[in-house]
Design an enzyme around this catalytic site. Structure first.
Site, PDB file in Angstrom:
ATOM      1  CD  GLU A 268       0.125  -1.119   3.256  1.00 41.74           C
ATOM      2  OE1 GLU A 268       0.333  -1.120   4.481  1.00 41.74           O
ATOM      3  OE2 GLU A 268       0.187  -2.159   2.562  1.00 41.74           O
ATOM      4  CG  ASN A 269       4.663   0.895  -1.390  1.00 42.65           C
ATOM      5  OD1 ASN A 269       5.231   0.516  -0.384  1.00 42.65           O
ATOM      6  ND2 ASN A 269       4.529   0.141  -2.464  1.00 42.65           N
ATOM      7  CD  GLU A 302      -2.523  -3.854  -0.476  1.00 41.26           C
ATOM      8  OE1 GLU A 302      -1.888  -3.029   0.224  1.00 41.26           O
ATOM      9  OE2 GLU A 302      -2.689  -5.038  -0.125  1.00 41.26           O
TER      10      GLU A 302
END
Length: 878
Positions: A268-269, A302
């Site tokens: 999930e950056n 995400e």
């Protein structure tokens, strides 16, 4: 590679002495090496004069400056795994750290690595320290600016977190650069970079406040046409989070990149989600209905992390459930709204029982919030994710929809931009609803799956129904005694006409609406004014992650299958009825007796198949018997996988044979001539048609194998093709071999689809399968360097082929031990996750148990074990 790790304990948590306010990263990507210049604006926040120690992992230090000046060598000590700076200045200071990396040699796929011609990062949990020396812990939040420079030909696409602020060519070279800025403070584990030659699709989303967000999904060239479902899922997720949780997206862009070499499902950056390509790519010819559903769910998961994980992160890794369990709950609710809520709930509980219940009942058991770990990579578990989600669901059940939303709103308002704890999360719900949640909090610290035993008695003269409930929880590693939990038991008292009966009064427990709050070791709940003898429908919707034991006679289970207003409990009644028969049949097989399925079971399943008034998707779920691993868990000890398989095969054959005419009718009536669509109604019809085919083959219905072979050859979608192959895969046959060979010929140039073929080959319940798996390890598409290939072939064999992995001669265990040892240095995370397949070894019968233990001890004795593998094998043998 880490080969040893000291235990990390929750009770020893200490806030960092230093903070990093801003991070400026400059990546100079080359064909062989990458140079990283990190400028860290730091300050000491805890008074003192001690040194600063930054974490590293296999790093090479090239340069080190403080406030622009080279740091003398006598003022610091550097090693691959740390950088200690002794002469820390007073007041704010800036460190410049230069490291040199070899991404192509990074087979661990953690930090910056190169695979399939792209450069990519994976930093959760502790990968950022493989890029530069850093305070690599989730409670250090910094604002990042990232410059990426690379050859234009090799990497025309340059991506990082946040918004793009500048891009251009590097004068006089064949290189170019891009600068990205993320204005939201984040921990290092959320950093991301992708560089390479990629195709893409684009779209836009307009937020509730009217702000335009540019969306893009990047993938290998030629696969852009398979990204459309992921894009639609992303837009649906963004709208749903606004409508259901009031959360709006906060950057100008949202990028997703699909990569083929990835240890996890997705990451999930902030603003740059990196995905395993199997959770992005889909079209009718290459993806099943399950694939479509998984893509929708993982894309949502995400994206939802943007608030539950990114904007509010976890203070330390012990609080991992705070972002993962909460976000799993959110993605489950999203998928329930997008597809069929009852079927989604059944799917989620199947997953919980298949993955988390065995974890809770074995040597790897740990609380949802662990108290100690040796290797954090090994705690991305079903307990943290799936059981963590069930705890959030119980909060919703206990507090009600309005109370839950009020608690979530307060959580977002109070802790935005912070690294939070479980205590802070629960305090928001307690404060918002004025509810004491101190008892409920035990769920986060107590491991194990509770068992609730129920018994009901009806007094017709007094019109009184008495329900006795008792809870227990078995010992788990490090926790020999257990306290009673707050267990919300959603219920109904089903009357003779199938409708829920009312009552005029209740005593013995707190009952709110249709929820009994079981808070003591045992409680007797008395319902007054009950007009007729009820059949209790307990734990509706699976309102708590517990095992329910209630001795309902077969006719009452059949009654609930027909009439229960709760779809989940209709399914559960069928599962209970079937499980009793399967356990009994297994005992019969071991005693040398024939399998004689109960007539009421066969009739009830035939009735479900014929009930056209019932939702096709729910009918399909009911007709799926408990799996072999689930039966083994129910038996619990002295398990013989061959006997279980024979019992299940016999009962499926009886159902398929007895209901053959109905199944043939369903198969014909549910055929579709319309183009494939992955909507819920179409999925349900396909599911029922394909389970009909599967039971026809199992029951040796005339022509069934030929029908399955024809469907495998002529299907216009992957769902039907794979269902036909799975039906043929029950036993070796010429038709099976021909269908699998045709599938391989058609898809051998698509590795992602070939994973399905590897999995089919690995799950044939026949003695020949072990040698076939070994043979396929040399197949041109298979690679030990690719986690997807390893999981498809080896992981599926160990997890899904109960008879052949658990061969009496121990050869299945030996194969897995060989693969784990081979992967140990190359990719410790993948190796450790494969090893989890041994978690239930102590429940096996004596001969298999001894051979499994020997294989585990061989792994434990291996040279230079990674901390990942050492941790799992040590706990599994403990």
């Amino acid at each position: 590679m880490k080969t040893d790790a000291a235990p990390v304990r929750l009770e020893e948590y200490r806030a960092p002495d230093f903070r990093i306010d801003t991070v400026h990263l400059d990546f100079h990507i080359g064909a062989e090496t990458t140079r990283v210049i990190a400028k860290l604006a730091m300050r000491r926040v805890v008074p003192g004069t001690g040194p600063l120690t930054l974490m590293g992992d296999e790093l090479t230090l090239v340069g080190f400056r403080c406030n622009g000046a080279l740091v003398p060598q006598d003022q610091y000590d550097a090693a691959p795994d740390f950088l200690r700076f002794d002469a820390v200045p007073e007041g704010p200071f800036e460190l410049e750290i230069v490291t040199e990396l070899d991404p192509a040699a990074n087979t661990q796929l953690m930090g910056l690595y190169r695979a399939s011609a792209i450069w990519c990062t994976q930093c959760e949990a502790e990968g950022f320290r493989r890029i530069t020396y850093f305070l690599d812990r989730p409670d250090v939040l910094s604002v990042y600016t990232t410059r990426v420079e690379a050859p234009k030909a090799a990497a025309p696409i340059l991506l990082s977190n946040g918004n793009l602020v500048e891009a251009g060519d590097v004068p006089g070279t064949d290189r170019h650069y891009a600068i990205w800025h993320d204005p939201f403070p984040k921990p290092a584990y959320l950093f991301a970079l992708v560089a390479g030659d990629l195709g893409r699709i684009t779209d836009t989303f307009t937020t509730a406040s009217g702000r335009k967000v540019d969306l893009a999904i990047y993938c290998e060239h030629g696969k852009e046409g398979r990204c459309g479902h992921a894009m639609e899922s992303l837009k649906h997720s963004m709208r749903w989070d606004e409508e259901v949780f009031g959360r709006e997206y906060d950057l100008d862009v949202f990028n997703v990149v699909a990569v083929s070499d990835f240890n996890m499902g997705a990451m999930e950056n902030k603003g740059l989600n990196v995905f395993n390509d199997r959770f992005v790519l889909a079209d009718a010819d290459t993806a099943t209905d399950d694939d479509y559903a998984h893509i929708e769910g993982v894309i949502a998961h995400e994206y939802f992390h943007n608030w539950t994980g990114n904007r509010i992160t976890c203070r330390d890794w012990f609080q991992l459930c705070l972002k993962e369990g909460l976000t799993v709950y959110r993605d489950q609710e999203f998928s329930s709204d997008m597809l069929s809520r009852p079927v989604k709930r059944i799917d989620d509980v199947r997953t919980l029982k298949a993955r988390q219940f065995p974890e809770d009942g074995g040597p790897l058991a740990h609380p949802v919030r662990p108290e100690v770990y040796h290797e954090i990579n090994n705690f991305y578990t079903a307990t943290v994710y799936e059981k963590g989600a069930e705890l959030v669901r119980m909060l919703h059940t206990i507090l009600g929809a309005d109370g839950f939303r009020a608690g979530m709103d307060l959580y977002f308002a109070r802790h935005d931009g912070e690294a939070a704890t479980v205590e802070q999360f629960l305090a928001c719900f307690a404060d918002a609803t004025r509810t004491d949640l101190s008892h409920f909090k035990l769920w986060y610290s107590q491991a194990g799956t509770p068992e609730v035993v129920a018994r009901g008695v009806y007094d017709a003269g007094a019109r009184r129904y008495t329900l006795s409930l008792a809870q227990t929880c078995p010992p788990t590693p490090g926790q020999s005694t257990k306290a009673p939990l707050h267990i919300p038991v959603r219920f109904g008292l089903v009357g003779p006409n199938g409708q829920d009966l009312g009552f005029t009064g209740v005593s013995g427990a707190t009952v709110t609406g249709d929820v009994i709050h079981l808070t003591q070791a045992s409680q007797t709940v008395v319902f007054e004014g009950v007009a007729a003898r009820p059949v209790p429908s307990l734990l509706r919707g699976f309102s708590a992650p517990v095992r329910l034991s209630i001795e309902l006679p077969a006719e009452e289970l059949v009654f609930l299958m027909r009439t229960d207003a709760d779809s989940f409990n209709r399914w559960q009644a069928a599962q209970t009825l079937a499980m009793r028969a399967l356990v009994s049949a297994t005992a019969a097989v071991r005693a040398g007796q024939p399998v004689r399925p109960p007539a009421e079971l066969v009739a009830a399943f035939g009735e479900v198949a014929a009930n056209d008034a019932l939702d096709p998707a729910l009918r399909a779920q009911v007709l799926i018997l408990p799996g072999e691993a689930e039966i083994a868990r129910e038996i619990g000890r002295d398990v013989d996988p061959d006997a279980i398989a024979a019992a299940r095969r016999g009962i499926r054959a009886a159902i398929g044979s007895e209901a053959g005419a109905t199944l043939q009718r369903l198969y014909a009536e549910l055929a579709s001539t319309s183009p494939y669509t992955p909507d819920a109604a179409s999925q349900g019809r396909r599911a029922l048609r394909n389970i009909a085919l599967d039971l026809m083959v199992a029951g040796s219905v005339a022509g069934a194998i030929g029908t399955a072979a024809q469907q495998a050859a002529n299907a216009d979608n992957m769902t039907d093709r794979m269902a036909a192959l799975a039906a043929l895969n029950q036993t070796p046959s010429p038709e099976r071999r021909a269908a699998l060979d045709a599938f391989e010929a058609r898809y051998r140039h698509d590795p992602l689809v070939m994973d399905k073929w590897f999995a089919l080959e690995a799950t044939l319940p026949a003695a020949m399968t072990l040698d076939r798996v070994r043979e396929l390890m040399s197949h041109e598409v298979f690679s030990m360097a690719n986690p997807n290939r390893v999981r498809a072939l080896i992981g599926t064999f160990a997890a899904a082929n109960q008879t052949q992995f658990n061969r009496a001669d121990g050869a299945g265990y030996d194969l897995l031990a060989d693969v784990v040892l081979a992967l140990n240095a190359r990719n410790p995370q993948t190796a450790a996750r494969l090893l989890v397949s041994f978690r239930s070894w102590r429940a096996l019968e004596d001969g298999r148990r001894a051979r499994a233990e020997a294989a585990l001890r061989r792994v434990a004795a291996g040279d230079d074990l990674s901390s990942d593998v050492k941790d799992i094998v040590t706990r599994t043998l403990a």
